[in-house]
Every structure is written in C-alpha cells, then in structure tokens.
Write a protein that holds these residues in place. Structure first.
Motif, PDB file in Angstrom:
ATOM      1  N   GLY A 103       0.779  -1.231   0.000  1.00 41.64           N
ATOM      2  CA  GLY A 103       0.000   0.000   0.000  1.00 41.64           C
ATOM      3  C   GLY A 103       0.810   1.279   0.000  1.00 41.64           C
ATOM      4  O   GLY A 103       0.258   2.350  -0.239  1.00 41.64           O
ATOM      5  N   ARG A 104       2.105   1.192   0.267  1.00 43.62           N
ATOM      6  CA  ARG A 104       2.925   2.397   0.293  1.00 43.62           C
ATOM      7  C   ARG A 104       3.300   2.786  -1.132  1.00 43.62           C
ATOM      8  O   ARG A 104       3.635   1.930  -1.954  1.00 43.62           O
ATOM      9  CB  ARG A 104       4.183   2.189   1.134  1.00 43.62           C
ATOM     10  N   ARG A 105       3.301   4.067  -1.413  1.00 45.34           N
ATOM     11  CA  ARG A 105       3.560   4.547  -2.759  1.00 45.34           C
ATOM     12  C   ARG A 105       4.995   5.047  -2.939  1.00 45.34           C
ATOM     13  O   ARG A 105       5.454   5.250  -4.044  1.00 45.34           O
ATOM     14  CB  ARG A 105       2.552   5.636  -3.130  1.00 45.34           C
ATOM     15  N   TYR A 106       5.704   5.272  -1.837  1.00 45.87           N
ATOM     16  CA  TYR A 106       7.109   5.662  -1.865  1.00 45.87           C
ATOM     17  C   TYR A 106       7.667   5.453  -0.468  1.00 45.87           C
ATOM     18  O   TYR A 106       6.919   5.320   0.513  1.00 45.87           O
ATOM     19  CB  TYR A 106       7.297   7.122  -2.305  1.00 45.87           C
ATOM     20  N   GLY A 107       8.980   5.418  -0.368  1.00 46.14           N
ATOM     21  CA  GLY A 107       9.648   5.393   0.925  1.00 46.14           C
ATOM     22  C   GLY A 107      10.478   6.648   1.094  1.00 46.14           C
ATOM     23  O   GLY A 107      10.720   7.388   0.136  1.00 46.14           O
ATOM     24  N   VAL A 108      10.923   6.893   2.316  1.00 45.42           N
ATOM     25  CA  VAL A 108      11.786   8.040   2.609  1.00 45.42           C
ATOM     26  C   VAL A 108      13.079   7.513   3.226  1.00 45.42           C
ATOM     27  O   VAL A 108      13.052   6.834   4.259  1.00 45.42           O
ATOM     28  CB  VAL A 108      11.104   9.036   3.569  1.00 45.42           C
ATOM     29  N   ALA A 109      14.201   7.797   2.574  1.00 45.56           N
ATOM     30  CA  ALA A 109      15.504   7.330   3.056  1.00 45.56           C
ATOM     31  C   ALA A 109      15.945   8.189   4.240  1.00 45.56           C
ATOM     32  O   ALA A 109      16.108   9.399   4.113  1.00 45.56           O
ATOM     33  CB  ALA A 109      16.539   7.410   1.940  1.00 45.56           C
ATOM     34  N   ALA A 110      16.122   7.552   5.374  1.00 49.00           N
ATOM     35  CA  ALA A 110      16.556   8.271   6.581  1.00 49.00           C
ATOM     36  C   ALA A 110      17.558   7.416   7.337  1.00 49.00           C
ATOM     37  O   ALA A 110      17.553   6.185   7.224  1.00 49.00           O
ATOM     38  CB  ALA A 110      15.359   8.611   7.466  1.00 49.00           C
TER      39      ALA A 110
END
Length: 444
Positions: free
Chosen positions: A40-47
C-alpha cells in the motif's frame, strides 16, 4: 563509545575466513536497497544516513571488544590483529537523507575491501531500516495533515535511544516538533510539552490545576481538557484566561464530533483564537479522517515510532560487484561506472527465488518531466541522462566522512531535501489509500 559490536557474529566469521583464504582485500561494492515497498505504500523516505556516518566514525575494535571476541572463539589471533587496526578507508555514495526511494533504489553504496565493507552490514541495516520506516510513515502523516502541524510524542512507546532516532526521522519527514528533550539537544529539533492528566489529578480541582499551569507557563499554554468533563473544562479554561488561551488538547473520545463541539464552544465564548490539538492514538488514516474537522495540530505517538504498522523498511545489504583476479590490489580505485568485466569489475547477483538481485555497481537518477517525477532509473552501466536528477552523492571518500551530512546541519539539510524531493512526486503519490509505487523503477 564504539559501534563495532553493534553487529552480527557472521560478519566477523566471514572476515576471519576471508583473511585466511586471501579474499579479504578484494575490492567489492555492496548496496543497500529495498526489493519492494510495504503493502500500500507509494514511496519510501531514506533516513538514517547521518546517524550511520556518525556510527561509522566510531566503528573501532578496542582491547575490550577484541578480548570479548577472542574469549567467545569468534576470531583468531590473526583476525584480532586485523581488527585492532580497523579503519574504513573506502568510498560511500548514498541517496541524500530525506530523499524518496522506490523498489530497487540503491540508497547506500559501499565500496571497499571485502573485509572492511562486509562488517558494516548490520550497522547500516539496523539504522536505515528503522529510520526509513519511521520517516516513510511520518511523511504519509504529513500529507494527511494537509499543512497542519504535527508533533512527535512517541518516546514512551519505543526504546529510550530508539525514541531519539525516531524523533529525528519524523522531523526530517516534516514533523515540526518532538516531546523528546534528548532529540532536541542532540539534533536541534524544536521541543514541546505542557502537562498530562496526572497534573490535573494531582490538584484538588481541575480549576486549581489549570490556574497553576497558567501561572507557570502563561495564557499561551495548552490545557488538557478531557480529564473529567470536556465542556466544563473548556468553560473553566476560557474564564481563567479571559478568552486568550493558546490551545486546548483533546486526548479521547470520538474526535470528529468532540472537536466540532469544542470549536463551537470556544467560538461562542469568544475564544476564537484558541487552537485545538488532538493526541488520541493517531495514524495517517485517523489524521486523514479529521481533515474536515476544525483541528489545528496533531500529536502522534505509537504509530509514528513504530512505522505505522511497518517497523522495518525491508532493506537488504548485498554484494553486487567485486574486482576480478587481475585487479586484486586493495588500494586500486577508479571512477568507471557500471559492472562489466571491461574495467575489472565482476557483477555478482543472487538467483534465489523471490530474492534475486541485480549485479553491478549502479548509477541512479530520477526521471523528470516538467519538474515531476515519472520514473526511477537504475543503471548498471553508463551515466544518468540529462532529464534525470542524479540521486547518488559521495558521502565518504577514502574513509573521510563529509561533515555536511552530520549533526544538526545534516538534519536541517535532510529536512529541506525531503521537502524538495516530495514536491517532485506525482500528485496522487500522497494518497493515503492503497496503491502501487508512485513511479516505476526502470533497471537498465
């Protein structure tokens, strides 16, 4: 304090064996990436990049660490001598912290000898998986809030040092403040907080508690109004501040109806400038459901520090290339791209079912059209095109960490970069409902 034992045993047993068979100094490229996004996620955030680079500078095997490893029989005398002098001397490229990522995005690329690079696997994954999961969830909450401020207040729902890292990741993804004071001290994040229900219960009456808090913090404070009867508490709060109360906080009940009722009551009493903040087990879905309600700000706890149901970003650490037998010199470097034998690099990849990888040292770019992302382009040879924003940047060169990615400065840069990267995404990327990745990943 050293970070060298924040690792798994098999990394050191591999080093031990590689030192014995002569492959320890073979130059290699490892990459960190996610095979897929959570459902369901459309993108991730690199942290986590800044935290990883800080931990890298502290990755040292002292006498105590080596004695522990020898006592456990993990390493022999030769490996102990190697580890005593361990310093990472290679190169690292990475997606900037705060960058969005997609399946197979090479968010971290480590080049060095096998021995010096392989021992960083667990350190890299433990940081990037946790921080990226939190930042990814936080970014969805920021979208759901539609411009209204969010504060991270989940310290009591995770480990004590995890809480500091979680506050950092949420701030990078757009949260405006944290309740955690160590996160404020270490990372420069704005802090907030007033009183809990215990403070009201301590006093002989709710009015006494409110009066005490106002005397200490001024009329601009936020009063918690749901300990007893919300309507009576709001009446008291407005009366004590002559209608100039900063905000009320609601932590229970059917929030859409309660918030609407409190807003009407505040306006009726003349406290039209008093804000309403809510803090009741919120996640991106409940925040989205409150979009039409007169909420001014949100406080989020459990769901943000736990990745809102996905506590790990699904990242893996894989060897993708190594030097061939004629290029075994540990000191040899070149800047040739890709993974062909022509420049001495041998692409390597897993073929396991559902766990296959793509060999070769990668380049990556975000393909843009009129400033909007249309594809993630991952290349195993060549350079990114003129219509693609390069994504991998050098963060460590010859073992030296670029200080621009560290400390408070690095956090603020990551927060700004995230805002820019998120603005490039298609409009429907911020949709909270289920969907495929917002843009495709093209592995070329």
């Amino acid at each position: 304090m050293t970070s060298a034992l924040l690792t798994d045993q098999y990394e050191l047993t591999m080093v031990d064996a590689a030192l014995k068979d002569g492959t320890a100094d073979r130059r290699c490229v490892f990459e960190v990436f996610a095979r897929r996004l959570p459902d369901g996620r459309r993108y991730g955030v690199a942290a986590g990049l800044g935290r990883f680079l800080t931990a890298l500078t502290d990755f040292r095997f002292g006498d105590d660490e080596i004695a522990f490893l020898r006592d456990r029989g993990v390493i022999d005398a030769g490996t102990a001598s190697y580890l005593a002098d361990y310093r990472f001397t290679g190169d690292i490229r990475a997606y900037r912290e705060g960058e969005v990522f997609f399946p197979n995005s090479p968010v971290l690329q480590i080049e060095g000898t096998f021995a010096e690079a392989v021992v960083l696997e667990t350190l890299a994954l433990s940081i990037f998986n946790a921080d990226s999961a939190i930042a990814s969830a936080a970014a969805r909450m920021v979208s759901a809030a539609d411009g209204r401020p969010l504060a991270e207040m989940g310290s009591r729902r995770t480990g004590e040092w995890n809480a500091v890292a979680a506050a950092r990741a949420a701030y990078i993804a757009g949260f405006g403040a944290t309740s955690n004071l160590e996160a404020g001290r270490t990372w420069g994040i704005p802090t907030m907080g007033t009183a809990a229900h215990a403070f009201t219960l301590l006093h002989d009456s709710e009015e006494d508690a409110f009066r005490s808090q106002i005397d200490a913090l001024g009329t601009g404070t936020t009063l918690l109004v749901d300990t007893y009867d919300i309507e009576a508490a709001v009446d008291t709060a407005v009366r004590l501040t002559d209608g100039k109360l900063g905000a009320v906080r609601i932590d229970s009940g059917d929030l859409p109806s309660v918030v609407a009722s409190v807003r009407a009551q505040l306006d009726r009493l003349g406290a039209t400038d008093t804000k309403i903040t809510v803090t009741n087990d919120l996640d991106e879905y409940t925040i989205a459901a409150l979009r039409a309600a007169p909420v001014d700000s949100y406080g989020v706890g459990t769901s943000v520090v736990s990745g809102s149901g996905h506590p790990a970003a699904g990242m893996v650490f894989k060897l993708v290339a190594h030097r061939d037998a004629s290029h075994r010199d540990a000191g040899h470097r070149d800047t040739a791209d890709g993974g062909t034998n022509d420049d001495g690099w041998v692409p390597v990849a897993k073929k396991s079912a559902e766990k296959a990888t793509v060999g070769g040292r990668k380049q990556a770019g975000r393909r843009l059209r009129n400033g909007i992302a249309t594809a993630e382009v991952v290349l195993t040879t060549g350079q990114v095109g003129p219509d693609e924003r390069p994504l991998l940047v050098p963060v460590v060169t010859n073992g030296v960490v670029d200080p621009a990615f560290l400390g408070v400065q690095g956090v603020e840069a990551a927060r700004a970069h995230h805002k820019m990267a998120k603005a490039e995404l298609p409009a429907d990327a911020s949709r909270i409902g289920r969907g495929d990745p917002a843009i495709p990943t093209l592995v070329i």
